[in-house]
Design an enzyme around this catalytic site. Structure first.
Site, PDB file in Angstrom:
ATOM      1  N   GLY A   1      93.231  -0.608 -20.031  1.00 56.27           N
ATOM      2  CA  GLY A   1      91.841  -0.806 -19.964  1.00 56.27           C
ATOM      3  C   GLY A   1      91.387   0.257 -18.967  1.00 56.27           C
ATOM      4  O   GLY A   1      91.752   0.637 -18.090  1.00 56.27           O
TER       5      GLY A   1
ATOM      6  N   LYS B   1      96.547  -0.086 -26.578  1.00 54.13           N
ATOM      7  CA  LYS B   1      97.135  -0.474 -27.897  1.00 54.13           C
ATOM      8  C   LYS B   1      98.251   0.562 -28.090  1.00 54.13           C
ATOM      9  O   LYS B   1      98.187   1.720 -27.503  1.00 54.13           O
ATOM     10  CB  LYS B   1      96.447  -0.574 -28.976  1.00 54.13           C
ATOM     11  CG  LYS B   1      95.433  -1.954 -28.839  1.00 54.13           C
ATOM     12  CD  LYS B   1      94.913  -1.953 -30.460  1.00 54.13           C
ATOM     13  CE  LYS B   1      93.733  -3.058 -30.336  1.00 54.13           C
ATOM     14  NZ  LYS B   1      92.527  -2.346 -30.133  1.00 54.13           N
TER      15      LYS B   1
ATOM     16  N   GLY C   1      97.503  -0.128 -15.298  1.00 54.35           N
ATOM     17  CA  GLY C   1      97.784  -1.348 -14.853  1.00 54.35           C
ATOM     18  C   GLY C   1      99.413  -1.647 -14.854  1.00 54.35           C
ATOM     19  O   GLY C   1     100.194  -0.995 -15.173  1.00 54.35           O
TER      20      GLY C   1
ATOM     21  N   GLY D   1     100.828  -3.313 -17.228  1.00 56.20           N
ATOM     22  CA  GLY D   1     101.542  -2.826 -18.558  1.00 56.20           C
ATOM     23  C   GLY D   1     101.947  -1.352 -18.853  1.00 56.20           C
ATOM     24  O   GLY D   1     103.025  -1.015 -19.140  1.00 56.20           O
TER      25      GLY D   1
ATOM     26  N   ASP E   1      91.356  -5.991 -12.301  1.00 56.07           N
ATOM     27  CA  ASP E   1      91.837  -7.323 -11.899  1.00 56.07           C
ATOM     28  C   ASP E   1      92.406  -7.570 -10.559  1.00 56.07           C
ATOM     29  O   ASP E   1      92.471  -8.590 -10.010  1.00 56.07           O
ATOM     30  CB  ASP E   1      92.859  -7.789 -12.893  1.00 56.07           C
ATOM     31  CG  ASP E   1      92.458  -7.832 -14.522  1.00 56.07           C
ATOM     32  OD1 ASP E   1      91.121  -7.795 -14.644  1.00 56.07           O
ATOM     33  OD2 ASP E   1      93.182  -7.534 -15.175  1.00 56.07           O
TER      34      ASP E   1
ATOM     35  N   MET F   1      85.818 -11.625 -15.775  1.00 58.92           N
ATOM     36  CA  MET F   1      87.176 -10.938 -16.226  1.00 58.92           C
ATOM     37  C   MET F   1      88.273 -11.218 -14.954  1.00 58.92           C
ATOM     38  O   MET F   1      87.822 -12.070 -13.985  1.00 58.92           O
ATOM     39  CB  MET F   1      87.289  -9.531 -16.597  1.00 58.92           C
ATOM     40  CG  MET F   1      86.479  -9.416 -17.956  1.00 58.92           C
ATOM     41  SD  MET F   1      86.634  -7.573 -18.368  1.00 58.92           S
ATOM     42  CE  MET F   1      86.267  -7.635 -20.009  1.00 58.92           C
TER      43      MET F   1
ATOM     44  N   HIS G   1      82.537  -6.858 -20.480  1.00 55.44           N
ATOM     45  CA  HIS G   1      82.847  -5.556 -20.183  1.00 55.44           C
ATOM     46  C   HIS G   1      81.860  -4.739 -19.229  1.00 55.44           C
ATOM     47  O   HIS G   1      82.098  -3.410 -18.692  1.00 55.44           O
ATOM     48  CB  HIS G   1      83.003  -4.533 -21.502  1.00 55.44           C
ATOM     49  CG  HIS G   1      84.375  -5.177 -22.060  1.00 55.44           C
ATOM     50  ND1 HIS G   1      84.331  -6.287 -22.992  1.00 55.44           N
ATOM     51  CD2 HIS G   1      85.637  -4.520 -22.207  1.00 55.44           C
ATOM     52  CE1 HIS G   1      85.906  -6.214 -23.271  1.00 55.44           C
ATOM     53  NE2 HIS G   1      86.321  -5.393 -22.863  1.00 55.44           N
TER      54      HIS G   1
ATOM     55  N   ARG H   1      83.631  -3.444 -16.549  1.00 56.80           N
ATOM     56  CA  ARG H   1      84.473  -2.533 -16.319  1.00 56.80           C
ATOM     57  C   ARG H   1      83.316  -1.187 -16.473  1.00 56.80           C
ATOM     58  O   ARG H   1      84.007   0.021 -16.025  1.00 56.80           O
ATOM     59  CB  ARG H   1      85.375  -2.606 -17.644  1.00 56.80           C
ATOM     60  CG  ARG H   1      86.472  -3.516 -17.371  1.00 56.80           C
ATOM     61  CD  ARG H   1      87.793  -2.978 -17.727  1.00 56.80           C
ATOM     62  NE  ARG H   1      87.724  -2.181 -19.267  1.00 56.80           N
ATOM     63  CZ  ARG H   1      88.342  -2.868 -20.147  1.00 56.80           C
ATOM     64  NH1 ARG H   1      89.023  -4.082 -20.002  1.00 56.80           N
ATOM     65  NH2 ARG H   1      88.323  -2.076 -21.095  1.00 56.80           N
TER      66      ARG H   1
END
Ligand code: F6P
Length: 358
Positions: free
Chosen positions: A12, A75, A115, A117, A140, A182, A282, A285
């Site tokens: 993200g 993704k 982040g 991931g 986050d 979020m 969002h 963000r």
């Protein structure tokens, strides 16, 4: 050997990414490196690779811009995640394609900005022998081994400003307004945003809540002559005997959202009050990074180049105390950093009569 650095932004987006890109580029060029930015996260490493030259001109005037000039994705072929469907790994064939791209472009170091991931992916690339260094980012603020990621302060500022706005309308109508924010499985954005914006009730994943306690807190406010209430609910918050509310299963990661409406319905039923829900989504963000995030992003970018000079592959830059340092990526991804219910900040919040619905 060619002095060429590759850099990519993954997962993200968040405010401050461009500050890191600018910091990496300037610090690297001063030491004689060329810098190439891969587009769309790790995907840009796959043939036909997509990259653009980063230099003083292409990174000028970007520090104050939100998002990332390199584009990003959460993704694709490089997703590694311990989701509810089990552990996902990057297939070895995909890693080999990335290796081939770096070799062909004569890139001898790859900076991964991402982040948890993306850091897990970076670790897998490092384990496969690729020269990777990491830069942690996420609104986050849930990465272990760093007390702060850039993007978080900007998200908190967005929540606080939203609460400032909602305060006047809630007061005018004597309403309860539930603001869903979020943060995934950590309550940092809700806690800091709620504190800064003067929320009366904050619900976070780390402290399971009880709707009856929430209604009691609103009742107490009524008795004190406060007929409106602002509530901040983290998207990952859970009722004590309830379940996390999520919309659908993404690639290795659940997409949270919906708890705000659920809580609002519970409040309306128990108190008979006029309740409204506002999902910030969002908005948190987007937009310009705060000054804190611009500075942290710049420091992280400069430090990443230092790690490359020291050939500290498999390390990530971090922020502890007031210092930017480094830590093995493996330490950063072994667990999530979450709010401790016993921490000083929670005690301070309780001391100013914020209810956590427990
Ligand atoms: O991890 C950052 C974050 O903004 C979370 O707070 C949120 O749950 C998620 O990403 C949203 O992801 P997407 O942009 O895929 O909807």
């Amino acid at each position: 050997m060619a002095r060429k650095i590759g850099v990519l932004t993954s997962g993200g987006d968040c405010p401050g990414l461009n500050a890191v890109l600018r910091g990496v580029t300037r610090a690297a060029m001063a030491l004689g490196w060329e810098v190439f930015g891969f587009e769309d996260g790790f995907e840009g490493l796959l043939p036909p690779s997509r990259s653009l030259r980063l230099d003083r001109a292409s990174t000028a005037g970007i520090m104050h811009l939100g998002g990332t000039i390199l584009h990003t994705t959460n993704k694709g072929h490089f997703v590694t995640k311990t989701g509810r469907r089990g552990k996902l790994q990057v297939p070895p064939g995909v890693i080999e394609k990335a290796r081939a791209t770096l070799a062909e472009m004569e890139i001898s170091a790859l900076v991964v900005i991402g982040g948890d991931g993306s850091m897990t992916t970076a670790l897998q690339l490092f384990d496969a022998g690729l020269p990777v260094v990491g830069v942690p980012k996420t609104i986050d603020n849930d990465l272990a081994a760093t007390s702060m990621t850039f993007g978080f302060d900007s998200a908190v500022a967005c929540v606080a400003e939203s609460l400032d706005r909602l305060h006047t309308t809630a007061t005018s109508h004597r309403r309860v307004i539930v603001v869903e924010v979020m943060g995934r499985h950590a309550g940092w954005i809700a806690l800091h945003g709620g504190l800064a914006g003067g929320a009366d009730i904050i619900l976070i994943p780390e402290i399971p809540f009880d709707m009856d306690r929430v209604a009691e807190a609103i009742g107490r406010r009524d008795e004190q002559g406060c007929s409106s209430t602002l509530m901040v609910v983290a998207e990952g918050a859970e009722a004590a005997h309830g379940e996390q509310i999520y919309q659908r299963q993404g690639q290795g990661e659940v997409r949270l959202g919906g708890i705000g409406e659920w809580v609002a319905a519970g409040v309306a039923k128990r108190t008979g009050k006029d309740v409204r829900t506002c999902v910030l989504g969002h908005l948190q963000r987007g937009g310009a990074p705060t000054t804190f995030d611009r500075i942290l992003g710049t420091r992280f970018g400069v430090k990443a180049v230092e790690l490359i000079e020291r050939e500290l592959w498999g390390y990530m830059v971090n922020f502890m105390g007031d210092e930017v340092g480094e830590v093995p990526i493996a330490h950063a991804v072994e667990r999530l950093r979450r709010v401790s219910p016993e921490s000083e900040i929670i005690r301070a919040a309780r001391a100013v009569e914020i209810s956590f619905g427990d």
